[in-house]
Design a protein around this motif. Structure first.
Motif, short mmCIF file in Angstrom:
data_model
loop_
_atom_site.label_atom_id
_atom_site.label_comp_id
_atom_site.label_asym_id
_atom_site.label_seq_id
_atom_site.Cartn_x
_atom_site.Cartn_y
_atom_site.Cartn_z
N VAL A 191 1.03 -1.22 0.07
CA VAL A 191 -0.14 -0.13 0.00
C VAL A 191 0.82 1.35 -0.20
O VAL A 191 1.47 1.63 1.07
CB VAL A 191 -0.92 -0.12 1.16
N LEU A 196 -5.14 6.80 0.49
CA LEU A 196 -6.01 5.43 0.10
C LEU A 196 -5.75 4.31 1.21
O LEU A 196 -6.61 3.66 1.35
CB LEU A 196 -5.35 5.03 -1.30
N PHE A 200 -9.42 2.92 2.53
CA PHE A 200 -9.87 1.47 2.73
C PHE A 200 -9.75 1.03 3.85
O PHE A 200 -10.50 -0.07 4.23
CB PHE A 200 -9.14 0.80 1.51
N LEU A 231 -7.35 9.17 -6.16
CA LEU A 231 -8.05 8.26 -6.51
C LEU A 231 -7.78 7.56 -8.01
O LEU A 231 -8.07 6.42 -8.30
CB LEU A 231 -9.86 8.57 -6.58
N GLY A 233 -5.29 6.84 -9.31
CA GLY A 233 -4.17 5.74 -9.18
C GLY A 233 -2.59 6.23 -9.55
O GLY A 233 -1.61 5.60 -9.42
N GLN A 259 -5.76 0.71 -12.31
CA GLN A 259 -7.10 1.03 -12.01
C GLN A 259 -7.48 2.06 -11.28
O GLN A 259 -7.25 2.68 -10.36
CB GLN A 259 -7.54 -0.33 -11.14
N LEU A 261 -9.92 4.48 -9.88
CA LEU A 261 -11.41 4.46 -9.14
C LEU A 261 -12.33 5.52 -9.31
O LEU A 261 -13.24 5.45 -8.59
CB LEU A 261 -10.92 4.45 -7.48
N ARG A 299 -7.99 -3.24 -0.20
CA ARG A 299 -6.62 -2.63 -0.20
C ARG A 299 -6.24 -2.18 -1.78
O ARG A 299 -6.28 -2.91 -2.54
CB ARG A 299 -5.44 -3.48 0.26
N TYR A 300 -5.94 -0.83 -1.96
CA TYR A 300 -5.44 -0.29 -3.09
C TYR A 300 -3.76 -0.59 -3.05
O TYR A 300 -3.15 0.04 -2.45
CB TYR A 300 -5.76 1.17 -3.11
N SER A 319 -3.80 -1.63 -8.33
CA SER A 319 -5.35 -2.01 -8.45
C SER A 319 -5.93 -2.23 -7.13
O SER A 319 -5.18 -2.23 -6.21
CB SER A 319 -5.51 -3.19 -9.28
N LEU A 320 -7.20 -2.18 -6.86
CA LEU A 320 -7.97 -2.40 -5.83
C LEU A 320 -7.90 -3.96 -5.57
O LEU A 320 -8.57 -4.53 -6.71
CB LEU A 320 -9.31 -1.70 -5.80
#
Length: 379
Positions: A191, A196, A200, A231, A233, A259, A261, A299-300, A319-320
């Motif tokens: 992470v 983020l 999360f 968000l 990424g 990814q 978000l 988790r991102y 990615s998430l």
């Protein structure tokens, strides 16, 4: 006749008179990180001089338009910055250092400016070492990245940037040591974003909506003023690219799978419009949360994997993902960052580096650490 031998008086050494090594610093960027760093330098100046026989001297403090120049800027720099600044160019700062015969030079980049990064070669050719919290130099084209390293080697200068990933955590230095010692790093995941992480960690544990968690993160200052910068990424992707290049991998930013978000319809609207429509995020994220298996959390994550022994063998994903609540990533709390470094010798038991990965005080402390490490290298 007796001969009297007189003992010669011993020379007294005044330790206080011994000349300390002076490091002359130009700080560019006086926003959150820059201002905190300058204050930390003055607050700890005497203790650093006592412990390390080192004098840290600031001769330039600059923002994008004006600069405060002086052979020895004082702790009253904030007041002086409002009354004694002048418009400047990088050439004028370099000329000031040369005219005043300042040695052991370090330029600190606490900006987020791509334009300022273009001046790095000018600094290096003029005898400056570099310390930077700005990620742009390390995430520009591979051509620029490699040319900069060549110029540093040619001029025998240093460039430290520990805070580019993980703020004040000793991550880049650890990866450098492992790589240069011949340890084969096989994967790095974690992470990378404090904002983020907070979002999360909270959303996975609380009953509230995603928008309510995001609003709280904005309110307490964990996100950028426009939270889409978190968000989307891209910030995590830049950090992942920096680590890939530390392993001599030949990746560009475009190689990273990211990814985003943010719903497509909200990506290009104004910040004000986006902030008024945060509830549009609730349903998609509630579905993701509902579809989690028991004991799983969101988790991102940034993930550098593949065949890292080849220059072009890396896969970079942002990615998430769902992870076990009992895993290291699943146990994260607050806004901490966490990095897992897998190597051949450690096998399935990664080296884990965890801690505060964001915040102006933590980042400024990391920059100060780089200044001290660099000062030790300067002869």
């Amino acid at each position: 006749m007796s001969t009297e031998i007189l003992e010669q008086p011993k020379a007294r050494i005044n330790l206080g008179a011994l000349k300390k090594k002076q490091i002359n610093i130009a700080v560019f960027g006086r926003g959150n990180v820059g201002s905190v760093l300058i204050d930390q330098l003055f607050e700890r100046k005497n203790e650093i001089a006592k412990r390390r026989d080192l004098e840290l001297n600031i001769f330039c403090i600059a923002n994008s338009k004006t600069a405060l120049l002086g052979q020895h800027i004082s702790a009253n720099w904030k007041e002086e910055f409002t009354t004694k600044t002048q418009c400047y160019s990088i050439t004028e700062v370099i000329h000031f250092a040369k005219t005043n015969q300042l040695k052991n030079l370090i330029a600190i980049d606490n900006t987020a400016s791509s334009e300022f990064v273009n001046h790095y070669p000018e600094f290096i050719n003029s005898g400056f070492n570099l310390v930077s919290s700005n990620k742009i130099a390390n995430t520009s084209s591979l051509k620029f990245y490699q040319e900069l390293r060549g110029l540093l080697a040619k001029n025998e200068k240093e460039y430290l940037y520990e805070t580019n990933v993980g703020a004040g955590l000793p991550l880049i230095d650890t990866i450098k040591l492992l790589h240069l010692s011949g340890e084969n790093i096989t994967r790095i995941k974690g992470v990378f974003s404090g904002s983020l992480s907070y979002i999360f960690n909270s959303f996975s544990e609380e009953e509230g909506t995603f928008s309510s968690v995001l609003k709280k993160a904005i309110y307490v200052g964990y996100t950028e003023p426009d939270p889409r910068e978190d968000l989307c990424g891209n910030d995590v992707a830049r950090k992942l690219l920096i680590l890939a290049r530390e392993l001599d991998l030949h990746n560009e930013f475009e190689d990273i799978s990211i990814q985003n978000l943010i719903p497509k319809e909200l990506r290009k609207v104004s910040k004000e419009t986006f902030l008024k429509n945060l509830e549009a995020l609730d349903v998609p994220f509630q579905i993701k949360k509902k579809n989690l298996n028991k004991g799983q959390v969101l988790r991102y994550v940034g993930d550098l994997h593949g065949d890292l022994s080849k220059e072009d063998g890396a896969i970079l994903d942002v990615s998430l993902v769902s992870v076990s609540k009992n895993s290291a990533l699943g146990n994260l709390q607050g806004s901490d960052s966490l990095f897992e470094i897998y190597t051949e010798n450690y096998g399935n038991h990664p080296i884990i580096i965890q801690g505060a990965g964001a915040g102006s005080k933590v980042t400024a402390r990391g920059v100060l650490g780089d200044i001290l490490r660099l000062s030790d290298k300067i002869k």
